[in-house]
Write a protein that holds these residues in place. Sequence first.
Motif, PDB file in Angstrom:
ATOM      1  N   GLU A   1      -5.841  10.720   3.073  1.00 46.53           N
ATOM      2  CA  GLU A   1      -5.063  10.032   2.045  1.00 46.53           C
ATOM      3  C   GLU A   1      -5.080  10.818   0.747  1.00 46.53           C
ATOM      4  O   GLU A   1      -4.076  10.891   0.040  1.00 46.53           O
TER       5      GLU A   1
ATOM      6  N   LEU B   1       0.816  -1.212   0.000  1.00 50.13           N
ATOM      7  CA  LEU B   1       0.000   0.000   0.000  1.00 50.13           C
ATOM      8  C   LEU B   1       0.855   1.269   0.000  1.00 50.13           C
ATOM      9  O   LEU B   1       0.560   2.232  -0.686  1.00 50.13           O
ATOM     10  N   ARG B   2       1.925   1.241   0.795  1.00 49.98           N
ATOM     11  CA  ARG B   2       2.707   2.471   1.010  1.00 49.98           C
ATOM     12  C   ARG B   2       3.909   2.582   0.106  1.00 49.98           C
ATOM     13  O   ARG B   2       4.735   3.490   0.288  1.00 49.98           O
TER      14      ARG B   2
ATOM     15  N   GLN C   1      -5.998  -4.444  -6.604  1.00 45.23           N
ATOM     16  CA  GLN C   1      -6.778  -3.344  -6.051  1.00 45.23           C
ATOM     17  C   GLN C   1      -5.918  -2.079  -5.941  1.00 45.23           C
ATOM     18  O   GLN C   1      -6.341  -0.992  -6.320  1.00 45.23           O
ATOM     19  N   CYS C   2      -4.717  -2.246  -5.438  1.00 41.51           N
ATOM     20  CA  CYS C   2      -3.830  -1.084  -5.294  1.00 41.51           C
ATOM     21  C   CYS C   2      -3.487  -0.501  -6.654  1.00 41.51           C
ATOM     22  O   CYS C   2      -3.467   0.719  -6.823  1.00 41.51           O
TER      23      CYS C   2
ATOM     24  N   PHE D   1      -5.130  -7.895  -3.553  1.00 39.08           N
ATOM     25  CA  PHE D   1      -4.705  -6.602  -3.020  1.00 39.08           C
ATOM     26  C   PHE D   1      -3.820  -5.843  -4.004  1.00 39.08           C
ATOM     27  O   PHE D   1      -3.962  -4.632  -4.184  1.00 39.08           O
TER      28      PHE D   1
ATOM     29  N   GLN E   1      -6.481   1.472  -7.792  1.00 36.23           N
ATOM     30  CA  GLN E   1      -6.915   2.649  -7.044  1.00 36.23           C
ATOM     31  C   GLN E   1      -5.796   3.640  -6.745  1.00 36.23           C
ATOM     32  O   GLN E   1      -6.063   4.761  -6.326  1.00 36.23           O
ATOM     33  N   LEU E   2      -4.561   3.220  -6.933  1.00 37.70           N
ATOM     34  CA  LEU E   2      -3.450   4.167  -6.766  1.00 37.70           C
ATOM     35  C   LEU E   2      -2.652   4.185  -8.065  1.00 37.70           C
ATOM     36  O   LEU E   2      -1.471   3.836  -8.094  1.00 37.70           O
TER      37      LEU E   2
ATOM     38  N   TYR F   1     -10.239   8.198  -7.172  1.00 41.76           N
ATOM     39  CA  TYR F   1     -10.187   6.961  -6.394  1.00 41.76           C
ATOM     40  C   TYR F   1     -10.128   7.195  -4.892  1.00 41.76           C
ATOM     41  O   TYR F   1     -10.522   6.342  -4.115  1.00 41.76           O
ATOM     42  N   LEU F   2      -9.603   8.327  -4.477  1.00 42.45           N
ATOM     43  CA  LEU F   2      -9.504   8.550  -3.032  1.00 42.45           C
ATOM     44  C   LEU F   2     -10.584   9.489  -2.528  1.00 42.45           C
ATOM     45  O   LEU F   2     -10.477  10.053  -1.439  1.00 42.45           O
ATOM     46  N   ASN F   3     -11.616   9.597  -3.300  1.00 42.87           N
ATOM     47  CA  ASN F   3     -12.764  10.366  -2.859  1.00 42.87           C
ATOM     48  C   ASN F   3     -13.312   9.757  -1.582  1.00 42.87           C
ATOM     49  O   ASN F   3     -13.516   8.549  -1.498  1.00 42.87           O
ATOM     50  N   GLY F   4     -13.517  10.587  -0.584  1.00 41.26           N
ATOM     51  CA  GLY F   4     -14.046  10.061   0.673  1.00 41.26           C
ATOM     52  C   GLY F   4     -12.972   9.757   1.708  1.00 41.26           C
ATOM     53  O   GLY F   4     -13.277   9.460   2.846  1.00 41.26           O
ATOM     54  N   CYS F   5     -11.686   9.795   1.314  1.00 43.62           N
ATOM     55  CA  CYS F   5     -10.614   9.590   2.296  1.00 43.62           C
ATOM     56  C   CYS F   5      -9.787  10.858   2.317  1.00 43.62           C
ATOM     57  O   CYS F   5      -8.790  10.965   1.604  1.00 43.62           O
TER      58      CYS F   5
END
Lengths: 193, 853
Positions: free
Chosen positions: B331, B9-10, B52-53, B49, B56-57, B324-328
């Motif tokens: 982040e 993720l990071r 997904q990453c 995962f 979305q990233l 993709y990071l709408n709502g966070c």
Amino acid sequence: MALLFKDPNKISAYRDRRFPGTQEEYENALQTTTTVYIGNMSFYTTEEQLYELFSRAGEIKKIVMGLDKNTKTPCGYGKLVQKELEEQRQVVDYGVGSLGSFQPSHMSHNYGTGRHGGGGGGHGYGGSHRHGRGDYHRKRYREDDRRGPDISNRNSENEPRRNSDHDSRQEKNPRFREHGDSDDEEDDRKRQK
Amino acid sequence: MSSWRSLILRIGEKSSEYGGVIDFKDHIDACFGAVRRELDHSEDEILTFLLQCSEQLPHKIPLYGTLIGLLNLENEDFVKKIVESTQKSLQDALDSGDCNKVRVSMRFLTVLMCSKVIQPSSLVVIFETLLSSAATIVDDEKGNTSWQARADFFITCILSCLPWGGSELVEQIPEEIERVMVGIEAYLSIRRHVSDVGLSVFEDINKINKLHVEQDFVEDLWSRIQDLSKNSWKLESVPRPHLLYEAQLVAGKSHDFGPIICQEQPDTPVELSRLNFGSQKYEAELKYPQRIRRLNIFSASKTEDLQPIDRFVVEEYLLDVLFYLNGCRKECAACMVGLPVPFRYEYLMAETIFSQLLLLPQPPFKPIYYTLVIIDLCKSLPGAFPAVVAGAVRALFDRISELDMECRTRLILWFSHHLSNFQFIWPWEEWAYVLELPKWAPQRVFVQEVLDREVRLSYWDKVKQSIESTPALEELLPPKGGPDFRYSSDDGDKTEYTLSRELNSMVKGRKTARDVIIWLEESVTPINGLDVSLRVVVQTLLDIGSKSFTHLITVLERYGQVIAKICPNEETQIMLISEVSSFWKNSAQSTAITIDRMMGYRLISNLAIVKWVFSPSNIDLFHTTDRLWEILINALNKTYNRISDLRKEISHLKKSVVKAEQIAATAKAELDNAEKKLMLVDGEPVVGENPARMKRLKSNAEKTKENEVSTRESLESKEALFARALEENEALFLSLYKNFFAVLMERLHETFGEKTLDHVGGDSEAMAVDEEDTSAMDTDKENGNSKSNVGYTIGEKEQWCLSTLGYVKAFSRQYASEIWPHMVKLEEEVVTESVHPLFRKAVYSGLRLHGDQ
């Protein structure tokens, strides 16, 4: 919606112990409620300010201001009911920023004795904002004047979505003063659900 | 979160997982090590995962691609699965028209190609599939040119891959990629240039033929890619970590990539009329919207000095993060400021966010989302970003008179909200000169509306205090007073005053609505007339409900019937609205809320609101305040919400009907089966064997059948409601356009004469300065003290027309989907051949219908 950083099905650990149903019903109520809890408000926040801010996120059906039991003045929290579940989610996810300032009202009651113990409240609030699910872990001071509304859907009220704009339910309204102009005549207890 | 997860993720971030340092090689090594260790135990989780990453990233795709390339050396099967799932998800995305997913999947594949996971030729096969589909769409004979939006999208997807893998493709399969490029060039020569006048943020009022020179989005991207190719495919904005591992990666086995198929475009309508074509084109453009319309608000000296392609790539990154990071929030802000590029991009970032906030017909998310992003960025980059935002505000303000009406409203809402989060601090003195402009000047109206919104978000004295540096601006503040209750004292009409007191005590005495109605009918209306009844009731009830939103709702819920009784038709409802407007003349917000609620309780029809807005005394305010427009917008919006609610319910009920039918059928079948069995046993129906079961089955069959019938009935009743709503919608839009037509017709002719469409170049002539009207203003302008003081030289009548036409366009655009079905009628009854060309242009450009098609 970013699924990487949060699970939309996860709900707050907060549990309203007065909720009459089972845990399952409680969770279901939280998932489907269109009510948003707003905390951390100034005692001087007006419904109109909330309306202005939150209507930008979606249609508002109802606003409930939490009133102090004794003084019948706003005591720093409130709820609003939105028309759509999706809108409610967005408010909880995004927050809406903060309300900047609140006018000390003309009310002469001793507003300082509310349960938030705000020491007379204050005005000229700055622009900090908090996220409903604690995404913004800001250090929070009790007397911090620089905080905005705390928004979450941890409220257990399950407001079913209504299909028609028209809703003729007759409901006892807390802030509606039928008996006269004095705040003291309001019966706060009737407000409690 | 287990450590392989957080490492994936990071990756590429300055995070604690990687010791707070960014070094791509270290990151990839560490992540690769962790993932490799876990691969045997948690293969499926890792696969999911990782995919997904990388979806979305997407700004980290190069890192994920390299990681997967390295994993390919260890575990071919795992990577084979990744390739297979990507193939499947690309196909799904193409089928469902999920633009973001298609684009991101293709970028991912490009990077996988760089890491030797798939063959370059496999990628070219995908390109060619999309290219041939695109070429078919724009083919006059075989295709359906109204769907060019889809074709353009495919081409954009291909071109967008090239910054990530152009250099590899050219190196490894130069002929094949050249073939693709030639194909794209051929496509570009066939397709129509897109000129969406209706969707541009700025109205080009002074530049003749400018639009014909400007490149559209695809042409622009093509030229950026040409530049990139001339620069030997070198760019700064895309990290190329696979180069660090080139020697190892070469050994990887390339996997096959299964074929993908593009859906056929819808058939050309049998009768290719102008309207048919237009409505299909509109539909296609809704499905394949253009992602961004650059604003170009900063001067070249201010913006970062970037290669054209780098600008495109950074925009892609930013738009992806926003999506993709709408709502966070946390982040989202962190990713926005931490893109993997070696240069600064604050100006580009501001311009990109503003372009989204102002994107027409609507941004991907609610404007409030972008407001919060800007607030968060100002807090993340306190040294750099606020100044850039202020620069953007100034740049937009300078062009406010060209700004689209919808964008202007969004800008006002954004700016007031933004300032309310930063102590309302703004150098108002810069804009003091607007006071010398006439009251209809867009700059002046903008300042006035921002101040009004600020007051709504806080309170009058606070806003007054915030303009201390320029006290004269107080003139633009809304009035300070509260409600204007006609019977607050007995100075006026004594009878009405007494009646009002009487009604007040009836309400306080908790008399029912019924009682009040009887009182009115028996002892008020017959003596004083309906007018007085109406005035007394409305004024008194509004006064009782004036304390807060909740008071208002309560009084409307309790005594709404009284209002309904005395305002049963359009005429009286218009009187009701006038009364509301006079009671709340000091508060635009309360007027709007009260009317909105009354419409909600169906005390006022949307048609009455439209009629009231266009009443003679209101028309004169169209260009000097937003009050009336807000009320009109609310009414249209509410109508639209009602109809979309019905649509949702119907689609939900349709599903329920199908489900209920199935359940009923199953129950019936079970019962039949059971009955049959019994009959077979004895030759005649004997219920003796298991009567309980039979009974249960029977009642179950009945119950499910009943349920099916009742679901179907409620579907039918909803459909009837929907049909009625559609009719009402048609009536509403017809009335709206008729009213616009009526007020505009004469004024347009007076102001602009018989300008015809011969002057295709735009309205430059029409908007040209009216010498007489403006000579006085020129001197005013001289006194302006702002460095950026754009001379305002438009006379009152012109401005009135421009503002009103601006709203015609904005409404047409916003409700285009609802208006299209009624287009034939609209053209027959309102937008006929004889309307003023400017009026027609406003309607058509809002609907994205071009006269020439």
